[in-house]
Design a protein around this motif. Sequence first.
Motif, mmCIF file in Angstrom:
data_model
loop_
_atom_site.group_PDB
_atom_site.id
_atom_site.type_symbol
_atom_site.label_atom_id
_atom_site.label_comp_id
_atom_site.label_asym_id
_atom_site.label_seq_id
_atom_site.Cartn_x
_atom_site.Cartn_y
_atom_site.Cartn_z
ATOM 1 N N MET A 1 62.182 -2.013 -42.578
ATOM 2 C CA MET A 1 61.806 -3.253 -43.214
ATOM 3 C C MET A 1 60.988 -2.907 -44.456
ATOM 4 N N ARG A 2 61.279 -3.556 -45.529
ATOM 5 C CA ARG A 2 60.532 -3.342 -46.767
ATOM 6 C C ARG A 2 59.161 -4.015 -46.660
ATOM 7 N N ALA A 3 58.207 -3.475 -47.404
ATOM 8 C CA ALA A 3 56.832 -3.990 -47.364
ATOM 9 C C ALA A 3 56.782 -5.468 -47.728
ATOM 10 N N GLU A 8 55.891 -11.105 -46.075
ATOM 11 C CA GLU A 8 56.396 -12.480 -45.942
ATOM 12 C C GLU A 8 56.448 -12.918 -44.484
ATOM 13 N N ALA A 9 56.721 -11.973 -43.578
ATOM 14 C CA ALA A 9 56.809 -12.289 -42.152
ATOM 15 C C ALA A 9 55.440 -12.354 -41.485
ATOM 16 N N GLY A 10 54.394 -12.003 -42.235
ATOM 17 C CA GLY A 10 53.049 -12.051 -41.675
ATOM 18 C C GLY A 10 52.671 -10.828 -40.867
ATOM 19 N N MET A 14 48.407 -7.289 -46.786
ATOM 20 C CA MET A 14 48.471 -7.004 -48.208
ATOM 21 C C MET A 14 49.347 -5.798 -48.464
ATOM 22 N N ILE A 15 49.803 -5.702 -49.696
ATOM 23 C CA ILE A 15 50.578 -4.556 -50.143
ATOM 24 C C ILE A 15 49.795 -3.931 -51.285
ATOM 25 N N VAL A 16 49.598 -2.629 -51.205
ATOM 26 C CA VAL A 16 48.879 -1.923 -52.268
ATOM 27 C C VAL A 16 49.829 -0.965 -52.962
#
Length: 54
Positions: A1-3, A8-10, A14-16
Motif C-alpha cells: 500500500m502506498r503511503a 487516506e485510509a486513516g 502523517m507522511i514525511v
Amino acid sequence: MRAERAYEAGLVDMIVPPGQAVAEAERMARQLCELAAEDDHRGIAPEGLAERSR
C-alpha cells in the motif's frame, strides 16, 4: 500500500519526506515529553492513575 493510500485510509497520521522519519519522530517525542512535563507540573495524573493511587 502506498503511503498516500494509508494516510487516506486513516492508518497513518502523517507522511514525511524521505529521510525525515527519524527527525520527525524525535520532534514528536520531544513534544510529548514537554506535554507530560507540563501535566506533572500542574499535578495532572495520567488517566486511571489517580484512581489506582487512592
